[in-house]
Design an enzyme around this catalytic site. Sequence first.
Site, PDB file in Angstrom:
ATOM      1  N   LYS A  27      19.218  11.212  30.283  1.00  0.00           N
ATOM      2  CA  LYS A  27      19.668  11.580  28.946  1.00  0.00           C
ATOM      3  C   LYS A  27      20.889  12.488  29.025  1.00  0.00           C
ATOM      4  O   LYS A  27      21.904  12.236  28.369  1.00  0.00           O
ATOM      5  CB  LYS A  27      18.510  12.287  28.220  1.00  0.00           C
ATOM      6  CG  LYS A  27      18.662  12.355  26.722  1.00  0.00           C
ATOM      7  CD  LYS A  27      17.466  13.094  26.098  1.00  0.00           C
ATOM      8  CE  LYS A  27      16.213  12.243  26.077  1.00  0.00           C
ATOM      9  NZ  LYS A  27      15.014  13.025  25.706  1.00  0.00           N
ATOM     10  N   ARG A  97      15.392  19.083  24.696  1.00  0.00           N
ATOM     11  CA  ARG A  97      14.897  17.739  24.987  1.00  0.00           C
ATOM     12  C   ARG A  97      14.706  17.506  26.476  1.00  0.00           C
ATOM     13  O   ARG A  97      15.572  17.828  27.274  1.00  0.00           O
ATOM     14  CB  ARG A  97      15.902  16.706  24.447  1.00  0.00           C
ATOM     15  CG  ARG A  97      16.494  17.083  23.124  1.00  0.00           C
ATOM     16  CD  ARG A  97      17.647  16.174  22.735  1.00  0.00           C
ATOM     17  NE  ARG A  97      17.244  14.781  22.650  1.00  0.00           N
ATOM     18  CZ  ARG A  97      18.098  13.778  22.511  1.00  0.00           C
ATOM     19  NH1 ARG A  97      19.406  14.005  22.495  1.00  0.00           N
ATOM     20  NH2 ARG A  97      17.653  12.550  22.425  1.00  0.00           N
ATOM     21  N   GLY A 106       8.580   8.884  25.782  1.00  0.00           N
ATOM     22  CA  GLY A 106       7.490   9.556  25.085  1.00  0.00           C
ATOM     23  C   GLY A 106       6.526  10.336  25.963  1.00  0.00           C
ATOM     24  O   GLY A 106       5.545  10.874  25.480  1.00  0.00           O
ATOM     25  N   MET A 108       7.209  13.027  27.948  1.00  0.00           N
ATOM     26  CA  MET A 108       7.438  14.476  28.030  1.00  0.00           C
ATOM     27  C   MET A 108       7.818  15.012  26.664  1.00  0.00           C
ATOM     28  O   MET A 108       7.916  14.280  25.699  1.00  0.00           O
ATOM     29  CB  MET A 108       8.511  14.764  29.058  1.00  0.00           C
ATOM     30  CG  MET A 108       8.035  14.461  30.473  1.00  0.00           C
ATOM     31  SD  MET A 108       9.238  14.903  31.690  1.00  0.00           S
ATOM     32  CE  MET A 108      10.561  13.797  31.308  1.00  0.00           C
ATOM     33  N   ARG A 348      20.852   4.609  26.796  1.00  0.00           N
ATOM     34  CA  ARG A 348      20.393   4.287  28.155  1.00  0.00           C
ATOM     35  C   ARG A 348      20.344   2.772  28.275  1.00  0.00           C
ATOM     36  O   ARG A 348      20.308   2.071  27.266  1.00  0.00           O
ATOM     37  CB  ARG A 348      19.013   4.885  28.425  1.00  0.00           C
ATOM     38  CG  ARG A 348      17.959   4.343  27.496  1.00  0.00           C
ATOM     39  CD  ARG A 348      16.638   5.080  27.668  1.00  0.00           C
ATOM     40  NE  ARG A 348      15.750   4.690  26.592  1.00  0.00           N
ATOM     41  CZ  ARG A 348      14.854   5.484  26.029  1.00  0.00           C
ATOM     42  NH1 ARG A 348      14.706   6.717  26.432  1.00  0.00           N
ATOM     43  NH2 ARG A 348      14.079   5.046  25.066  1.00  0.00           N
ATOM     44  N   HIS A 474       6.645   2.638  20.445  1.00  0.00           N
ATOM     45  CA  HIS A 474       6.049   2.822  21.764  1.00  0.00           C
ATOM     46  C   HIS A 474       5.450   1.522  22.296  1.00  0.00           C
ATOM     47  O   HIS A 474       5.692   1.131  23.433  1.00  0.00           O
ATOM     48  CB  HIS A 474       4.983   3.910  21.683  1.00  0.00           C
ATOM     49  CG  HIS A 474       4.262   4.131  22.978  1.00  0.00           C
ATOM     50  ND1 HIS A 474       3.059   3.512  23.258  1.00  0.00           N
ATOM     51  CD2 HIS A 474       4.593   4.828  24.074  1.00  0.00           C
ATOM     52  CE1 HIS A 474       2.684   3.855  24.474  1.00  0.00           C
ATOM     53  NE2 HIS A 474       3.585   4.660  24.992  1.00  0.00           N
ATOM     54  N   SER A 801       6.729 -14.930  63.783  1.00  0.00           N
ATOM     55  CA  SER A 801       6.496 -14.789  62.346  1.00  0.00           C
ATOM     56  C   SER A 801       5.569 -13.596  62.156  1.00  0.00           C
ATOM     57  O   SER A 801       4.468 -13.569  62.699  1.00  0.00           O
ATOM     58  CB  SER A 801       5.865 -16.061  61.785  1.00  0.00           C
ATOM     59  OG  SER A 801       5.563 -15.871  60.426  1.00  0.00           O
ATOM     60  N   CYS A 868       5.243 -14.110  57.142  1.00  0.00           N
ATOM     61  CA  CYS A 868       4.430 -15.029  56.360  1.00  0.00           C
ATOM     62  C   CYS A 868       3.245 -14.351  55.708  1.00  0.00           C
ATOM     63  O   CYS A 868       2.360 -14.991  55.176  1.00  0.00           O
ATOM     64  CB  CYS A 868       3.969 -16.203  57.217  1.00  0.00           C
ATOM     65  SG  CYS A 868       2.906 -15.704  58.576  1.00  0.00           S
ATOM     66  N   TYR A 888      13.972 -15.423  57.683  1.00  0.00           N
ATOM     67  CA  TYR A 888      13.366 -15.971  56.470  1.00  0.00           C
ATOM     68  C   TYR A 888      12.130 -15.193  56.054  1.00  0.00           C
ATOM     69  O   TYR A 888      11.548 -14.461  56.845  1.00  0.00           O
ATOM     70  CB  TYR A 888      13.022 -17.456  56.658  1.00  0.00           C
ATOM     71  CG  TYR A 888      11.862 -17.717  57.597  1.00  0.00           C
ATOM     72  CD1 TYR A 888      10.547 -17.712  57.124  1.00  0.00           C
ATOM     73  CD2 TYR A 888      12.076 -17.957  58.954  1.00  0.00           C
ATOM     74  CE1 TYR A 888       9.479 -17.932  57.979  1.00  0.00           C
ATOM     75  CE2 TYR A 888      11.014 -18.183  59.820  1.00  0.00           C
ATOM     76  CZ  TYR A 888       9.717 -18.167  59.322  1.00  0.00           C
ATOM     77  OH  TYR A 888       8.660 -18.386  60.159  1.00  0.00           O
TER      78      TYR A 888
HETATM   79  P1  ADP Z   1      12.321  11.187  23.766  1.00  0.00           P
HETATM   80  O1  ADP Z   1      12.826  11.271  25.157  1.00  0.00           O
HETATM   81  O2  ADP Z   1      10.838  11.236  23.665  1.00  0.00           O
HETATM   82  O3  ADP Z   1      12.956  10.069  22.995  1.00  0.00           O
HETATM   83  P2  ADP Z   1      14.223  12.916  22.564  1.00  0.00           P
HETATM   84  O4  ADP Z   1      14.637  14.137  23.279  1.00  0.00           O
HETATM   85  O5  ADP Z   1      15.137  11.776  22.615  1.00  0.00           O
HETATM   86  O6  ADP Z   1      12.786  12.538  23.049  1.00  0.00           O
HETATM   87  O7  ADP Z   1      13.963  13.339  21.070  1.00  0.00           O
HETATM   88  C1  ADP Z   1      13.313  12.505  20.173  1.00  0.00           C
HETATM   89  C2  ADP Z   1      14.093  12.373  18.904  1.00  0.00           C
HETATM   90  O8  ADP Z   1      14.347  13.635  18.321  1.00  0.00           O
HETATM   91  C3  ADP Z   1      15.472  11.789  19.095  1.00  0.00           C
HETATM   92  O9  ADP Z   1      15.436  10.410  19.113  1.00  0.00           O
HETATM   93  C4  ADP Z   1      16.198  12.286  17.882  1.00  0.00           C
HETATM   94  O10 ADP Z   1      16.015  11.408  16.807  1.00  0.00           O
HETATM   95  C5  ADP Z   1      15.543  13.604  17.609  1.00  0.00           C
HETATM   96  N1  ADP Z   1      16.463  14.637  18.092  1.00  0.00           N
HETATM   97  C6  ADP Z   1      16.521  15.200  19.304  1.00  0.00           C
HETATM   98  N2  ADP Z   1      17.530  16.089  19.385  1.00  0.00           N
HETATM   99  C7  ADP Z   1      18.146  16.060  18.182  1.00  0.00           C
HETATM  100  C8  ADP Z   1      19.276  16.728  17.652  1.00  0.00           C
HETATM  101  N3  ADP Z   1      19.972  17.602  18.363  1.00  0.00           N
HETATM  102  N4  ADP Z   1      19.611  16.446  16.390  1.00  0.00           N
HETATM  103  C9  ADP Z   1      18.901  15.563  15.663  1.00  0.00           C
HETATM  104  N5  ADP Z   1      17.851  14.904  16.106  1.00  0.00           N
HETATM  105  C10 ADP Z   1      17.459  15.148  17.362  1.00  0.00           C
HETATM  106 MG    MG Z   2      14.843   9.751  22.980  1.00  0.00          MG
END
Ligand code: ADP
Ligand code: MG
Length: 910
Positions: A27, A97, A106, A108, A348, A474, A801, A868, A888
């Site tokens: 990220k 984040r 989802g 962490m 990503r 999810h 082999s 094999c 192979y």
């Molecule tokens: P995950 O890795 O679980 O997707 P994120 O860190 O991406 O967690 O955060 C989840 C959501 O929170 C993001 O998709 C975004 O919509 C919202 N979010 C995170 N940071 C910001 C920010 N600085 N401003 C607005 N929304 C945010």
């Molecule tokens: Mg995210």
Amino acid sequence: MSTKYVYFFGDGKGEGNGKMKELLGGKGANLAEMVNIGLPVPAGFTITTETCTHFYANNKQFPAELKAQVEEAIKKIEKAMGAELGSKTNPLLVSCRSGARESMPGMMDTVLNIGLNDETVLALAKQSGNERFAWDSYRRFVQMYGDVVLDLKPRSKTERDPFEHALEHKKEKAGVQEDNQLSVAQLKELVQEFKDLIKDRTGKSFPTDPMEQVWGAVGAVFGSWGNDRAVVYRRTYGIPHEWGTAANVQAMVFGNLGDDCATGVALTRDCAIGTPGFCGDYLINAQGEDVVAGIRTPLRIEETLSKDMPKSYEQLDEIGKKLEKHFKEVQDIEFTIQRNKVWMLQTRNAKRTGFAAVRIAVDFLEEGLIDEKEMLQKRRLPADDLNQLLQPIFDPAAKKQADKEGRLLAKGITAGPGAASGKIVFFAEDAERMHEKDPKTDLILVRRETSPEDLRGMKAAKGILTALGGASSHAALVSRQMGKACIVGCGALNIDYDKGTITVGSKVLKAGDFLSMDGFTGEVFEGKVTTKPSEVIQVLINKTMKPEESEVFRRFDKLMKIADKHRKLRVRTNADLPNQAEEAISFGAEGIGLCRTEHMFFDHLDEIREMIVADNLEHREKALAKLLPFQRKDFAGLFKAMDGKPVTIRLIDPPLHEFLSDAHLESDPKLAEKLSKWSGKSVEDVKKRVEELHEFNPMLGHRGCRLGIVYPEITRMQARAIFEAAVEVQKAGAKVFPEVMVPLAGFATEFKNQEKIIRETAEKVFKETGTKVEYMVGTMIEIPRAAVRADQIAENAEFFSFGTNDLTQTTLGMSRDDYGPFIGFYRENDIIGNDPFQQIDQDGVGELMKIGVERGRKVKSKLKIGICGEHGGDPSSVMFCHRIGLDYVSCSPFRVPIARLAAAQAAVEG
Ligand code: ADP
Ligand code: MG
Ligand code: MG
């Protein structure tokens, strides 16, 4: 110089970039990269994964230098955004984040709206002109902070989340359905109630100082690397525990300020079956987490965003194209629209099904975005995922019938391809338990939505169906990764967990009832619908479709041909029967790497048993002579099917008691008598002979070449069958190339003993028939001694082999039939990283293989070497085989395409 722990991004430039995923997490690295290519990203900074490692190594303490670096970076955000943390007039809010090197969706934690307190909330209200928004943000913040940082948990298993409970209670009292119908006064009360709950349950006060809030959140994000579900996820996907996560602190932008605001999640192309074009979900006037949680069913970007917010749609579309061109990959993005301006929050490389992966890779190539070598990259096309193209679809006749009977229940959003039919189960735990008890019964996991807790249950199910959520929920994300049939957002389903029912109109289905789903179309049917082979199978194997009738096949075939162009390793198959061999050739096999001859014996048990109980050589040879024509016929079939491609035939391998044991005598009361008649021995003596065959440890007993050495007549008969068959087929005008393989040799003398019999027999047959056939004699390398003394064995052997199943058993001293009870424990406790019977244990078994290759080739530089064992079809093992210079790999017919692709990936990735 002190270590740099903090990397800033904003104001048009990032200190990091997209290549720094190890240090900044996926990220963080991509946020910086997006800033660098000029996309709109709220300013922020990334605290490195090294900091997380330090945190865990030092009793959850931050490094001393971190404080100053964070404070300096916050100042930069303040400058870039023109707002100040804690300001009573113009407050800056930030999010904190998580983000590891590889995405763990989802798993962490993330905290939003940091910086709010009783004073800044007033400023936010005034500044935004939206008091409800300000207090709702504050309400969300206290709740999230309480959950994530202060770890406020329900007191018992049955108690609900106390915050959610308070929220529900408030809504009930106010007589409203939705959170956003609560009044400012009610939100204010909630904030106070939440704070009281925190004080009450944890003894800690909710921190009002924004800086203290930031530090709390950073600690919690690092801490979430170690939570249970993250650990389970890493184990499932082989992500090392040592990596750690980064923490990203970033200025907040708001999608919930009004109807000119929105938040969304999107893919730059569909990732279920790969159709080109933007694809995703958005919610107007909402905060980002609302989309991913799948609570409300969001709107579809490709359907309505261009009408709802045309200006924003245009910005987004342009961003999508720029991203694909820059990253040369389909992107999975998160964005927020604040007052008609699009802000990018994440990008990503998108996870996709094997189906979509093949289509996207070939389309990208054809669109000129990438070249062949780039197309073959492992991350773009995990070789294992090719399996999905071989997965079943609905049988059209059965589907027509289901339609006619009015069994179509509903239609949802396609999220994972493949058809599935199975029993309804509502809870992940139940699915897991039922699957363990009876793996043969197919299950469909039906849920309103799924959460990371459901991971194991999702693994156990054949298909996943949810009522809520969109293509980025999810359930969709995870099933795409698992390659499961999945349908989401199937709103017509009314699921009642308590009653265990699904209601659609007047129809009611219960847990345990059958349900069928088509992940290609989104259709859900009541009852069973028969599935049938995929298009690739229909073209290649069943020949029920012509190649030009299938686009799926066209792309698959193109990919395979390009893979073949780049790979160095040859790919053979393990096949014992002509029809298996033909299938494998259709999949691209270039020879047979292992034909197990004993399979043929099991069809002729009488003869082999007669041989076993025979008293003397003459009698044994008489019994063996009866087997000869059967073996010859089978071999001739294989040679014909392979038409000149090499066919490696392994001489008898299993211990004789597999053909005749006490258990056999018990289950067939007449058998002892029959044997007595054949052998002229008394029933007593027959029983005694059978008893003698018993072994305490059959894996290490009288088997492999040890049989052929003690009973040379067996080897003689098998060699004769091979060469007579070869001569016969060659005389009929086909080409043949047999490779006779001696199993389980550890001493060069063992090999030489067998080699002599084989060559003498060959000469005899050639003389008798007046025809010569080209052939080779070689050996399996499947016990450590053979690998270590490969030099001595190579003096005579013409090929090796690696039998990695036995080599793994004997190197690890671990029986494949007995490792069940502890291997699960070993994996869960990280004693060993992978199942050594699925992926080559490269450090142990792999080392022996290297020694075997090196010492063998020292004596014979052109020695042909293959593998094999089961590992021959495992992509990581195939790549290893490439690296150590094998010629192979050989695997089961259905894994041949996977091995071809993995071999090409090994070649292009080096
Ligand atoms: P995950 O890795 O679980 O997707 P994120 O860190 O991406 O967690 O955060 C989840 C959501 O929170 C993001 O998709 C975004 O919509 C919202 N979010 C995170 N940071 C910001 C920010 N600085 N401003 C607005 N929304 C945010
Ligand atoms: Mg995210
Ligand atoms: Mg073996």
